[in-house]
Design a protein around this motif. Structure first.
Motif, PDB file in Angstrom:
ATOM      1  N   ARG A 220      43.913  51.406  41.767  1.00  0.00           N
ATOM      2  CA  ARG A 220      43.581  51.749  40.383  1.00  0.00           C
ATOM      3  C   ARG A 220      44.675  52.589  39.724  1.00  0.00           C
ATOM      4  O   ARG A 220      44.953  52.432  38.536  1.00  0.00           O
ATOM      5  CB  ARG A 220      42.254  52.499  40.347  1.00  0.00           C
ATOM      6  CG  ARG A 220      41.810  52.848  38.933  1.00  0.00           C
ATOM      7  CD  ARG A 220      40.474  53.538  38.903  1.00  0.00           C
ATOM      8  NE  ARG A 220      40.049  53.842  37.549  1.00  0.00           N
ATOM      9  CZ  ARG A 220      38.922  54.442  37.233  1.00  0.00           C
ATOM     10  NH1 ARG A 220      38.074  54.801  38.190  1.00  0.00           N
ATOM     11  NH2 ARG A 220      38.612  54.683  35.972  1.00  0.00           N
ATOM     12  N   THR A 221      45.298  53.472  40.492  1.00  0.00           N
ATOM     13  CA  THR A 221      46.268  54.407  39.909  1.00  0.00           C
ATOM     14  C   THR A 221      47.716  54.065  40.224  1.00  0.00           C
ATOM     15  O   THR A 221      48.625  54.747  39.760  1.00  0.00           O
ATOM     16  CB  THR A 221      45.985  55.834  40.416  1.00  0.00           C
ATOM     17  OG1 THR A 221      46.052  55.853  41.848  1.00  0.00           O
ATOM     18  CG2 THR A 221      44.609  56.295  39.971  1.00  0.00           C
ATOM     19  N   LEU A 222      47.951  53.023  41.015  1.00  0.00           N
ATOM     20  CA  LEU A 222      49.315  52.645  41.381  1.00  0.00           C
ATOM     21  C   LEU A 222      49.912  51.809  40.256  1.00  0.00           C
ATOM     22  O   LEU A 222      49.460  50.696  39.986  1.00  0.00           O
ATOM     23  CB  LEU A 222      49.300  51.846  42.684  1.00  0.00           C
ATOM     24  CG  LEU A 222      50.662  51.480  43.278  1.00  0.00           C
ATOM     25  CD1 LEU A 222      51.429  52.726  43.693  1.00  0.00           C
ATOM     26  CD2 LEU A 222      50.469  50.566  44.477  1.00  0.00           C
ATOM     27  N   HIS A 223      50.946  52.338  39.589  1.00  0.00           N
ATOM     28  CA  HIS A 223      51.505  51.664  38.420  1.00  0.00           C
ATOM     29  C   HIS A 223      52.929  51.165  38.616  1.00  0.00           C
ATOM     30  O   HIS A 223      53.443  50.450  37.759  1.00  0.00           O
ATOM     31  CB  HIS A 223      51.459  52.596  37.208  1.00  0.00           C
ATOM     32  CG  HIS A 223      50.080  53.045  36.859  1.00  0.00           C
ATOM     33  ND1 HIS A 223      49.051  52.171  36.571  1.00  0.00           N
ATOM     34  CD2 HIS A 223      49.541  54.291  36.769  1.00  0.00           C
ATOM     35  CE1 HIS A 223      47.950  52.854  36.311  1.00  0.00           C
ATOM     36  NE2 HIS A 223      48.217  54.133  36.427  1.00  0.00           N
ATOM     37  N   SER A 224      53.582  51.550  39.695  1.00  0.00           N
ATOM     38  CA  SER A 224      54.970  51.116  39.862  1.00  0.00           C
ATOM     39  C   SER A 224      55.357  51.081  41.326  1.00  0.00           C
ATOM     40  O   SER A 224      54.743  51.742  42.171  1.00  0.00           O
ATOM     41  CB  SER A 224      55.912  52.067  39.106  1.00  0.00           C
ATOM     42  OG  SER A 224      55.958  53.322  39.763  1.00  0.00           O
ATOM     43  N   VAL A 225      56.400  50.303  41.611  1.00  0.00           N
ATOM     44  CA  VAL A 225      56.948  50.242  42.961  1.00  0.00           C
ATOM     45  C   VAL A 225      57.564  51.580  43.336  1.00  0.00           C
ATOM     46  O   VAL A 225      57.556  51.980  44.507  1.00  0.00           O
ATOM     47  CB  VAL A 225      57.981  49.103  43.056  1.00  0.00           C
ATOM     48  CG1 VAL A 225      58.693  49.121  44.399  1.00  0.00           C
ATOM     49  CG2 VAL A 225      57.309  47.764  42.835  1.00  0.00           C
ATOM     50  N   ASP A 226      58.065  52.308  42.343  1.00  0.00           N
ATOM     51  CA  ASP A 226      58.654  53.627  42.606  1.00  0.00           C
ATOM     52  C   ASP A 226      57.629  54.558  43.257  1.00  0.00           C
ATOM     53  O   ASP A 226      57.971  55.333  44.160  1.00  0.00           O
ATOM     54  CB  ASP A 226      59.158  54.249  41.300  1.00  0.00           C
ATOM     55  CG  ASP A 226      60.400  53.548  40.775  1.00  0.00           C
ATOM     56  OD1 ASP A 226      60.820  52.545  41.391  1.00  0.00           O
ATOM     57  OD2 ASP A 226      60.950  53.996  39.751  1.00  0.00           O
ATOM     58  N   ALA A 262      40.967  42.551  46.248  1.00  0.00           N
ATOM     59  CA  ALA A 262      39.986  43.584  45.907  1.00  0.00           C
ATOM     60  C   ALA A 262      39.096  43.144  44.743  1.00  0.00           C
ATOM     61  O   ALA A 262      37.884  43.382  44.741  1.00  0.00           O
ATOM     62  CB  ALA A 262      40.708  44.888  45.560  1.00  0.00           C
ATOM     63  N   ALA A 263      39.692  42.486  43.743  1.00  0.00           N
ATOM     64  CA  ALA A 263      38.922  42.029  42.586  1.00  0.00           C
ATOM     65  C   ALA A 263      37.918  40.960  42.988  1.00  0.00           C
ATOM     66  O   ALA A 263      36.752  40.977  42.565  1.00  0.00           O
ATOM     67  CB  ALA A 263      39.868  41.492  41.511  1.00  0.00           C
ATOM     68  N   ARG A 264      38.361  40.033  43.815  1.00  0.00           N
ATOM     69  CA  ARG A 264      37.450  38.977  44.260  1.00  0.00           C
ATOM     70  C   ARG A 264      36.293  39.567  45.071  1.00  0.00           C
ATOM     71  O   ARG A 264      35.144  39.158  44.910  1.00  0.00           O
ATOM     72  CB  ARG A 264      38.224  37.953  45.088  1.00  0.00           C
ATOM     73  CG  ARG A 264      37.363  36.809  45.586  1.00  0.00           C
ATOM     74  CD  ARG A 264      38.194  35.682  46.145  1.00  0.00           C
ATOM     75  NE  ARG A 264      37.341  34.634  46.675  1.00  0.00           N
ATOM     76  CZ  ARG A 264      37.734  33.406  46.931  1.00  0.00           C
ATOM     77  NH1 ARG A 264      38.991  33.054  46.702  1.00  0.00           N
ATOM     78  NH2 ARG A 264      36.907  32.509  47.417  1.00  0.00           N
ATOM     79  N   VAL A 276      35.477  45.992  34.061  1.00  0.00           N
ATOM     80  CA  VAL A 276      35.382  47.034  35.089  1.00  0.00           C
ATOM     81  C   VAL A 276      36.168  46.616  36.327  1.00  0.00           C
ATOM     82  O   VAL A 276      36.899  47.420  36.922  1.00  0.00           O
ATOM     83  CB  VAL A 276      33.908  47.314  35.446  1.00  0.00           C
ATOM     84  CG1 VAL A 276      33.805  48.251  36.654  1.00  0.00           C
ATOM     85  CG2 VAL A 276      33.180  47.905  34.251  1.00  0.00           C
ATOM     86  N   VAL A 277      36.033  45.359  36.735  1.00  0.00           N
ATOM     87  CA  VAL A 277      36.769  44.868  37.900  1.00  0.00           C
ATOM     88  C   VAL A 277      38.268  45.002  37.659  1.00  0.00           C
ATOM     89  O   VAL A 277      39.014  45.470  38.531  1.00  0.00           O
ATOM     90  CB  VAL A 277      36.407  43.402  38.205  1.00  0.00           C
ATOM     91  CG1 VAL A 277      37.267  42.865  39.354  1.00  0.00           C
ATOM     92  CG2 VAL A 277      34.935  43.279  38.559  1.00  0.00           C
ATOM     93  N   ALA A 278      38.726  44.614  36.482  1.00  0.00           N
ATOM     94  CA  ALA A 278      40.154  44.702  36.158  1.00  0.00           C
ATOM     95  C   ALA A 278      40.647  46.142  36.212  1.00  0.00           C
ATOM     96  O   ALA A 278      41.716  46.433  36.759  1.00  0.00           O
ATOM     97  CB  ALA A 278      40.415  44.101  34.777  1.00  0.00           C
ATOM     98  N   ARG A 279      39.868  47.058  35.666  1.00  0.00           N
ATOM     99  CA  ARG A 279      40.268  48.467  35.648  1.00  0.00           C
ATOM    100  C   ARG A 279      40.276  49.069  37.047  1.00  0.00           C
ATOM    101  O   ARG A 279      41.233  49.750  37.438  1.00  0.00           O
ATOM    102  CB  ARG A 279      39.320  49.252  34.741  1.00  0.00           C
ATOM    103  CG  ARG A 279      39.713  50.723  34.604  1.00  0.00           C
ATOM    104  CD  ARG A 279      38.812  51.465  33.639  1.00  0.00           C
ATOM    105  NE  ARG A 279      37.433  51.582  34.128  1.00  0.00           N
ATOM    106  CZ  ARG A 279      36.392  50.967  33.590  1.00  0.00           C
ATOM    107  NH1 ARG A 279      36.542  50.167  32.544  1.00  0.00           N
ATOM    108  NH2 ARG A 279      35.169  51.132  34.093  1.00  0.00           N
ATOM    109  N   ASN A 285      43.759  45.416  32.347  1.00  0.00           N
ATOM    110  CA  ASN A 285      42.935  44.712  31.374  1.00  0.00           C
ATOM    111  C   ASN A 285      42.596  43.318  31.876  1.00  0.00           C
ATOM    112  O   ASN A 285      43.228  42.794  32.788  1.00  0.00           O
ATOM    113  CB  ASN A 285      43.618  44.646  30.004  1.00  0.00           C
ATOM    114  CG  ASN A 285      44.970  43.953  30.078  1.00  0.00           C
ATOM    115  OD1 ASN A 285      45.046  42.749  30.323  1.00  0.00           O
ATOM    116  ND2 ASN A 285      46.047  44.714  29.873  1.00  0.00           N
ATOM    117  N   ARG A 286      41.584  42.719  31.268  1.00  0.00           N
ATOM    118  CA  ARG A 286      41.073  41.443  31.771  1.00  0.00           C
ATOM    119  C   ARG A 286      42.066  40.299  31.584  1.00  0.00           C
ATOM    120  O   ARG A 286      42.077  39.359  32.374  1.00  0.00           O
ATOM    121  CB  ARG A 286      39.738  41.110  31.121  1.00  0.00           C
ATOM    122  CG  ARG A 286      39.765  40.939  29.619  1.00  0.00           C
ATOM    123  CD  ARG A 286      38.357  40.700  29.083  1.00  0.00           C
ATOM    124  NE  ARG A 286      37.789  39.468  29.605  1.00  0.00           N
ATOM    125  CZ  ARG A 286      36.495  39.196  29.591  1.00  0.00           C
ATOM    126  NH1 ARG A 286      35.627  40.082  29.130  1.00  0.00           N
ATOM    127  NH2 ARG A 286      36.043  38.052  30.048  1.00  0.00           N
TER     128      ARG A 286
END
Length: 312
Positions: A220-226, A262-264, A276-279, A285-286
């Motif tokens: 949920r909070t991972l936004h980058s490879v860095d 995880a979404a599936r 909610v699943v997307a977030r 976002n969906r």
């Protein structure tokens, strides 16, 4: 009391006994003997397993059971006429009948799966499909329930099958507590794929394994490879190079695979709105999740959810 009969045969794979631990733990969890388990065979007496361990069994005959399960093996063998006769009698008298792993072949031999949906170990799927064209085989499933007939993938999937039985009999909370006591990572839903994203990526070093474990826990909070590189104390360039060398994929593509899995799973285990699943799985976002589903599965999340609903 719920009577369970587990049918074994010479050379049965030893993990066929694993579901009995689930029933044992369920009895302990509720503080009484809800499940009464009997290990059966055609001739009775001692049965040798695939690893050489010997199990005492009772001869099957006119006993009546609420649940009858048939063991699996690492090879496909011809079912005896007596065994097939017992399968058919059990299908008429038992509340449910189960064929984990290659036990599905036994049920199919007896004609129990004709016109039904079923699954089996992925390794034997092609052989099963050619032998039993009247069965709708869904090879990429952990387990399938079609009315009173239950089938599952191989090996540890029999634990998921037994846990689903406990949930059906005693409720979700008891099944969850049993899974915890058995130190299972999570209870896999029946519609979940037999293949794990982490197993498919197959990282070799502890550092890349740790990176993937971190990613899976922080989707949920991972936004980058860095961020991922920083978590394992490597520069982004070093991390990307090492990651691709070990997994054959870029970190970004691997993270997307984990998010898809995880979404599936969220859609299989609940009725969360797509947003909610997307977030919760980090797609933000969906629309972004929809594009990822189309790339991976060829259908959008809504279509997959409808398929899951039909399977359920």
């Amino acid at each position: 009391m719920h009577r369970v009969g587990l049918v074994l045969f010479p050379g049965v794979q030893v993990l066929s006994l694993a579901p009995l631990s689930v029933f044992e733990m369920a009895n302990g969890e509720i503080g009484r003997a809800f499940y009464d388990v009997t290990v059966l065979s055609e001739s009775g007496g001692q049965i040798g397993t695939s690893i050489g361990a010997v199990v005492d069994t009772q001869r099957f005959g006119r006993q009546r059971f609420d649940t009858v399960m048939f063991g699996g093996a690492t090879t496909i063998t011809q079912s005896s006429p007596k065994l097939l006769d017992f399968v058919r009698k059990s299908a008429r008298s038992a509340r449910r009948i189960a064929g984990p792993c290659t036990g599905a072949f036994v049920l199919a031999d007896a004609g129990i799966l004709d016109g039904r949906r079923a699954t089996t170990h992925w390794h034997f799927a092609r052989e099963f499909r050619s032998m039993y064209p009247r069965v709708t085989l869904e090879e990429d499933r952990i387990f399938i329930i079609d009315g009173p007939v239950w089938t599952s993938a191989g090996m540890t999937a029999s634990l998921d099958l037994a846990l689903a039985m406990v949930e059906k009999d005693l409720g979700l909370d008891i099944a969850r507590n049993v899974a915890r006591k058995m130190v299972l990572f999570h209870r896999r839903a029946g519609g979940q794929s037999q293949f794990s994203a982490l197993l498919e990526l197959d990282p070799k070093s502890d550092r890349i394994q740790s990176a993937l474990a971190y990613a899976r826990s922080n989707l949920r909070t991972l936004h980058s490879v860095d961020q991922l590189a920083d978590a394992v104390h490597l520069s982004p360039r070093q991390f990307s190079r090492a990651f691709r060398a070990e997994t054959g994929r870029s970190p970004a593509k691997a993270i997307e695979t984990l998010r898809l899995e995880a979404a599936r799973l969220m859609m299989e285990e609940g009725r969360h709105p797509i947003e909610v699943v997307a977030r919760e799985t980090g797609f933000a976002n969906r629309e972004r999740m929809r594009r990822a589903f189309l790339r991976a599965y060829g259908v959008p999340p809504q279509a997959l959810r409808r398929q899951i609903g039909v399977a359920a």
